[in-house]
Write an enzyme that holds these catalytic residues in place. Structure first.
Site, PDB file in Angstrom:
ATOM      1  N   ARG A 321       0.850  -1.192   0.000  1.00 34.57           N
ATOM      2  CA  ARG A 321       0.000   0.000   0.000  1.00 34.57           C
ATOM      3  C   ARG A 321       0.886   1.242   0.000  1.00 34.57           C
ATOM      4  O   ARG A 321       1.894   1.287   0.729  1.00 34.57           O
ATOM      5  CB  ARG A 321      -0.898   0.030   1.243  1.00 34.57           C
ATOM      6  CG  ARG A 321      -2.113  -0.874   1.153  1.00 34.57           C
ATOM      7  CD  ARG A 321      -3.094  -0.408   0.063  1.00 34.57           C
ATOM      8  NE  ARG A 321      -4.228  -1.304  -0.087  1.00 34.57           N
ATOM      9  CZ  ARG A 321      -4.286  -2.344  -0.911  1.00 34.57           C
ATOM     10  NH1 ARG A 321      -3.252  -2.631  -1.681  1.00 34.57           N
ATOM     11  NH2 ARG A 321      -5.373  -3.082  -0.981  1.00 34.57           N
ATOM     12  N   GLU A 350      -4.682   7.345  -4.853  1.00 33.62           N
ATOM     13  CA  GLU A 350      -4.791   6.659  -6.153  1.00 33.62           C
ATOM     14  C   GLU A 350      -5.995   7.172  -6.928  1.00 33.62           C
ATOM     15  O   GLU A 350      -7.096   7.213  -6.364  1.00 33.62           O
ATOM     16  CB  GLU A 350      -4.881   5.148  -5.942  1.00 33.62           C
ATOM     17  CG  GLU A 350      -3.581   4.583  -5.382  1.00 33.62           C
ATOM     18  CD  GLU A 350      -3.571   3.049  -5.281  1.00 33.62           C
ATOM     19  OE1 GLU A 350      -4.595   2.418  -5.614  1.00 33.62           O
ATOM     20  OE2 GLU A 350      -2.549   2.505  -4.864  1.00 33.62           O
ATOM     21  N   HIS A 369      -1.452   0.171  -9.819  1.00 32.20           N
ATOM     22  CA  HIS A 369      -2.079  -0.814  -8.922  1.00 32.20           C
ATOM     23  C   HIS A 369      -2.541  -2.061  -9.688  1.00 32.20           C
ATOM     24  O   HIS A 369      -3.724  -2.396  -9.729  1.00 32.20           O
ATOM     25  CB  HIS A 369      -3.257  -0.180  -8.163  1.00 32.20           C
ATOM     26  CG  HIS A 369      -3.599  -0.904  -6.894  1.00 32.20           C
ATOM     27  ND1 HIS A 369      -4.043  -0.272  -5.766  1.00 32.20           N
ATOM     28  CD2 HIS A 369      -3.564  -2.228  -6.570  1.00 32.20           C
ATOM     29  CE1 HIS A 369      -4.275  -1.148  -4.806  1.00 32.20           C
ATOM     30  NE2 HIS A 369      -3.990  -2.353  -5.278  1.00 32.20           N
TER      31      HIS A 369
HETATM   32  N1  NAI Z   1      -0.889  -4.367  -5.263  1.00 37.25           N
HETATM   33  C1  NAI Z   1      -1.895  -5.209  -5.220  1.00 37.25           C
HETATM   34  O1  NAI Z   1      -2.686  -5.301  -6.147  1.00 37.25           O
HETATM   35  C2  NAI Z   1      -2.076  -6.068  -4.028  1.00 37.25           C
HETATM   36  C3  NAI Z   1      -1.705  -5.621  -2.798  1.00 37.25           C
HETATM   37  N2  NAI Z   1      -1.876  -6.399  -1.706  1.00 37.25           N
HETATM   38  C4  NAI Z   1      -1.415  -5.850  -0.430  1.00 37.25           C
HETATM   39  O2  NAI Z   1      -0.493  -6.735   0.120  1.00 37.25           O
HETATM   40  C5  NAI Z   1      -0.750  -6.874   1.513  1.00 37.25           C
HETATM   41  C6  NAI Z   1      -0.337  -8.258   1.944  1.00 37.25           C
HETATM   42  O3  NAI Z   1      -1.226  -9.206   1.397  1.00 37.25           O
HETATM   43  P1  NAI Z   1      -1.213 -10.699   1.944  1.00 37.25           P
HETATM   44  O4  NAI Z   1       0.165 -11.211   1.970  1.00 37.25           O
HETATM   45  O5  NAI Z   1      -2.230 -11.443   1.189  1.00 37.25           O
HETATM   46  O6  NAI Z   1      -1.722 -10.462   3.436  1.00 37.25           O
HETATM   47  P2  NAI Z   1      -1.358 -11.321   4.697  1.00 37.25           P
HETATM   48  O7  NAI Z   1      -2.294 -10.907   5.753  1.00 37.25           O
HETATM   49  O8  NAI Z   1      -1.253 -12.753   4.342  1.00 37.25           O
HETATM   50  O9  NAI Z   1       0.120 -10.817   5.081  1.00 37.25           O
HETATM   51  C7  NAI Z   1       0.396  -9.604   5.686  1.00 37.25           C
HETATM   52  C8  NAI Z   1       1.543  -9.847   6.650  1.00 37.25           C
HETATM   53  O10 NAI Z   1       1.982  -8.598   7.131  1.00 37.25           O
HETATM   54  C9  NAI Z   1       2.370  -8.798   8.469  1.00 37.25           C
HETATM   55  N3  NAI Z   1       2.462  -7.562   9.188  1.00 37.25           N
HETATM   56  C10 NAI Z   1       1.504  -6.890   9.866  1.00 37.25           C
HETATM   57  N4  NAI Z   1       2.032  -5.791  10.423  1.00 37.25           N
HETATM   58  C11 NAI Z   1       3.343  -5.774  10.096  1.00 37.25           C
HETATM   59  C12 NAI Z   1       4.414  -4.894  10.380  1.00 37.25           C
HETATM   60  N5  NAI Z   1       4.246  -3.813  11.124  1.00 37.25           N
HETATM   61  N6  NAI Z   1       5.627  -5.195   9.863  1.00 37.25           N
HETATM   62  C13 NAI Z   1       5.816  -6.282   9.118  1.00 37.25           C
HETATM   63  N7  NAI Z   1       4.837  -7.155   8.815  1.00 37.25           N
HETATM   64  C14 NAI Z   1       3.621  -6.901   9.301  1.00 37.25           C
HETATM   65  C15 NAI Z   1       1.311  -9.750   9.012  1.00 37.25           C
HETATM   66  O11 NAI Z   1       1.777 -10.415  10.161  1.00 37.25           O
HETATM   67  C16 NAI Z   1       1.118 -10.687   7.858  1.00 37.25           C
HETATM   68  O12 NAI Z   1       1.948 -11.818   7.966  1.00 37.25           O
HETATM   69  C17 NAI Z   1      -2.253  -6.605   1.661  1.00 37.25           C
HETATM   70  O13 NAI Z   1      -2.546  -6.044   2.906  1.00 37.25           O
HETATM   71  C18 NAI Z   1      -2.554  -5.658   0.559  1.00 37.25           C
HETATM   72  O14 NAI Z   1      -2.503  -4.364   1.086  1.00 37.25           O
HETATM   73  C19 NAI Z   1      -2.398  -7.653  -1.784  1.00 37.25           C
HETATM   74  C20 NAI Z   1      -2.792  -8.148  -2.983  1.00 37.25           C
HETATM   75  C21 NAI Z   1      -2.699  -7.400  -4.211  1.00 37.25           C
HETATM   76  O1  HPV Z   2      -6.181  -7.236  -2.951  1.00 38.80           O
HETATM   77  C1  HPV Z   2      -5.602  -6.167  -2.710  1.00 38.80           C
HETATM   78  O2  HPV Z   2      -5.265  -5.793  -1.586  1.00 38.80           O
HETATM   79  C2  HPV Z   2      -5.293  -5.270  -3.816  1.00 38.80           C
HETATM   80  O3  HPV Z   2      -4.631  -4.291  -3.595  1.00 38.80           O
HETATM   81  C3  HPV Z   2      -5.887  -5.518  -5.112  1.00 38.80           C
HETATM   82  O4  HPV Z   2      -6.623  -4.384  -5.422  1.00 38.80           O
HETATM   83  P1  HPV Z   2      -7.673  -4.387  -6.622  1.00 38.80           P
HETATM   84  O5  HPV Z   2      -8.733  -5.352  -6.243  1.00 38.80           O
HETATM   85  O6  HPV Z   2      -6.931  -4.801  -7.837  1.00 38.80           O
HETATM   86  O7  HPV Z   2      -8.172  -2.983  -6.689  1.00 38.80           O
END
Ligand code: NAI
Ligand code: HPV
Length: 583
Positions: A321, A350, A369
């Site tokens: 993010r 965004e 994104h």
């Molecule tokens: N750019 C995109 O399109 C996408 C972005 N994302 C972002 O990626 C993030 C991670 O997604 P997932 O791995 O599926 O979530 P997840 O919940 O599996 O992993 C997040 C990890 O971050 C850790 N965490 C929490 N606070 C923390 C801190 N202060 N320092 C270090 N680690 C910390 C948690 O313990 C957890 O293991 C989501 O929150 C989302 O914002 C996810 C999917 C697509």
């Molecule tokens: O799953 C997430 O956290 C993402 O950031 C993906 O975002 P989107 O659904 O592609 O707008």
């Protein structure tokens, strides 16, 4: 002066005289939650009105007028709209405010009226929402408190078709009893692959060289890159995406370390990654890849101070993010050379302003994104089964994952991906299903049996179980007891989502105790006991003292199933409790 209420004890002794009680876990473990309409759902009742009453030192039960509902009408068995107050004939309206895969839309259309209205302004969203039962968004829609207020209680579920729920005001959702569900697994691989794509293209200046060639130039010396092999990558946030990035980076010959305060060390060790403290991770890394959620604790965690601690010439990838980075500080770090390059998929705002210096920066690679944007992730059409990733469901894209969750929630089923309600793994849900129904009834029964001019100030839920406390997740049971207690004595809408919040607001304390007992193997809970401490509200202070002296507890005990007798016991100060009624 009101006299202290008598202290009845309501006991449902554990009577193992029915087949159901002898084999409970087998009988109920097959109860499906997410995909079946035959599960035992926990309802999301229709909003009546949200109270603006100030918080109260005790929970008055004088006006308890509602009666104990039968199993059929109880809120745990409701259909759309909750407790049966709305008719099954009325199809729910589901507003989809951003592009969603066709398979998911189809699933939604089979269940309700689907309104796909993209690019709504906040004002238009607020206008539309008052007639919607569910809202499905991606990252581009801000579901603010105003949206929940404008919904006037009609909105029962917000589905986030993706992982990050930072665009949804969870506190407001909870206060309004609106369930928020997300689709946490379907885009994991897409996001991880995009992270690796950005890492490699940043290191080799792919985007810059491409733009330069398209502008008619041939600059081989200008775009000499850096190699990945042998370099140290720090993965910040070792969750689903972070660990997949780590796995892939190891395949590229990188040394991978990770920082995640909550990740289990053995999961990291299993893929050859060392978990290290924050400062160690950022100071040792040549490349840093961000994968933590945006929360108050992570907001702008990459600040001037953080960049200062990095190696000179560090490179940063962000597919998490934008808000976790102080973008002005990053710009300064890039200009000073402390940070050599950055590759950003996400931005604090965004889309970012057109004249954003960060976006325009020569050493910054940007994408709009796109992390989750693959056909496989969105539509679920991958032909691969990736056995090493237990959470990765190759059949379900985000669209299907979220559509199932939203339909399930509208049917009143417990959602395994609930974000603002007790979220327990599916296997625990199946095991606790019968107990959840019972826990709510116990709360309901207890509060009604002690009604009569008095109030309650605290509740203790006692579980008798042979299980180790770490193996018994009682969040769901506690929430159901709370719902059962609060609902009959509250004018406001109560469901699993806001039961705890409403209890706190009313000054009701709920504590839990586990008592170790011998029990048949496979039985998670032998009995649940609900104790309400009574106190006439008007004589709060005096009663408080009295209560301490005489321990004025009312108890409602129950074995796990509905097969027992009710025995009412009256306990008088100084006398042993004795049964006064049996049924
Ligand atoms: N750019 C995109 O399109 C996408 C972005 N994302 C972002 O990626 C993030 C991670 O997604 P997932 O791995 O599926 O979530 P997840 O919940 O599996 O992993 C997040 C990890 O971050 C850790 N965490 C929490 N606070 C923390 C801190 N202060 N320092 C270090 N680690 C910390 C948690 O313990 C957890 O293991 C989501 O929150 C989302 O914002 C996810 C999917 C697509
Ligand atoms: O799953 C997430 O956290 C993402 O950031 C993906 O975002 P989107 O659904 O592609 O707008």
């Amino acid at each position: 002066m009101a006299t202290p209420a008598t202290k009845p004890v309501f006991t449902l002794p554990f009577i193992a005289n029915s087949s159901s009680s002898s084999q409970p876990s087998t009988r109920y473990s097959r109860l499906p939650f997410r995909r079946s309409t035959t599960s035992t759902p926990v309802s999301l009742k229709r909003f009546r009105s949200y109270p603006s009453t100030p918080s109260h030192p005790s929970l008055p039960i004088k006006n308890a007028t509602k009666t104990i509902e039968s199993a059929e009408t109880s809120s745990v068995l409701s259909s759309v709209g909750g407790t049966g107050t709305s008719s099954r004939k009325t199809k729910p309206t589901i507003l989809v405010s951003e592009k969603l895969g066709e398979a998911g839309l189809e699933l939604l259309r089979n269940f309700g009226d689907v309104d796909c209205s993209y690019d709504l302004s906040q004002e238009d969203l607020c206008k539309k929402i008052a007639s919607c039962d569910a809202l499905i968004v991606r990252s581009g829609t801000k579901v603010t408190r105003q949206v929940f207020e404008a919904a006037k209680g009609k909105l029962k579920v917000v589905g986030r078709a993706g992982v990050g729920i930072d665009n949804v005001d969870l506190q407001a959702a909870t206060e309004f009893g609106c369930l928020v569900v997300n689709a946490p697994t379907a885009n994991t691989v897409a996001a991880a692959e995009h992270g690796i794509a950005l890492l490699a293209s940043m290191a080799r200046n792919v985007a810059q060289a491409d733009a330069s060639m398209k502008a008619g130039q041939w600059q081989r010396n200008k775009y000499v890159g850096v190699s990945l092999v042998g370099k140290t990558l720090a993965v910040m946030g070792f969750g689903k995406v972070g660990s997949e990035v780590a796995r892939r980076a190891k395949g590229l010959g990188m040394q991978v370390i990770a920082h995640d305060p909550y990740a289990p060390a053995d999961r990291a060790r299993a893929i050859g990654v060392e978990l290290v403290p924050f400062d160690q991770a950022i100071s040792a890394a040549d490349f840093i890849s961000l994968h933590m959620p945006l929360t108050p604790a992570t907001e702008k965690v990459f600040s001037d101070d953080t960049f200062e601690k990095m190696k000179k010439g560090a490179r940063i990838v962000n597919v998490a993010r934008g808000g976790v980075i102080d973008e002005d500080a990053l710009l300064r770090a890039l200009d000073s050379g402390k940070v050599a390059q950055a590759a950003l998929d996400v931005f604090a705002e965004e889309p970012p302003p057109k004249d954003s210096k960060l976006v325009q920066h020569e050493r910054v690679t940007v994408t709009p994104h796109l992390g989750a944007s693959t056909k496989e992730a969105q539509l679920g059409i991958s032909s691969l089964m990736i056995e090493s990733m237990p959470y990765f469901n190759y059949q379900e894209g985000v669209a299907i994952e979220i559509a199932e969750a939203v339909v399930g929630a509208l049917k009143g089923e417990l959602a395994a991906t609930a974000v603002n309600a007790p979220m327990v793994p599916p296997e625990v849900l199946s095991e606790l299903a019968p107990y959840a129904v019972l826990a709510e009834k116990l709360g309901r029964l207890a509060v009604q049996l002690v009604a009569g001019g008095s109030g309650i100030t605290s509740t203790k839920v006692v579980y008798k179980s042979a299980r180790d406390p770490d193996d018994l997740d009682t969040r769901l049971l506690r929430a159901m007891v709370t719902k059962g207690i609060i609902e009959p004595i509250s004018d406001s809408f109560i469901n699993l989502v806001n039961a705890d919040f409403t209890a706190k607001k009313k000054g009701l304390r709920i504590s839990e105790e586990r008592v170790a007992v011998d029990a048949p193997p496979g039985l998670p809970v032998l009995s649940i006991q609900v104790r309400l401490s009574q106190c006439g509200f008007k004589i709060w202070k005096r009663c408080f003292r009295w209560r301490h002296k005489h321990r004025g507890w009312s108890e409602t005990r129950c074995p796990p199933f509905d097969t027992g007798r009710i025995v009412q016991r009256r306990r008088e100060p100084g006398r042993k409790s004795r049964p006064v009624q049996a049924g």
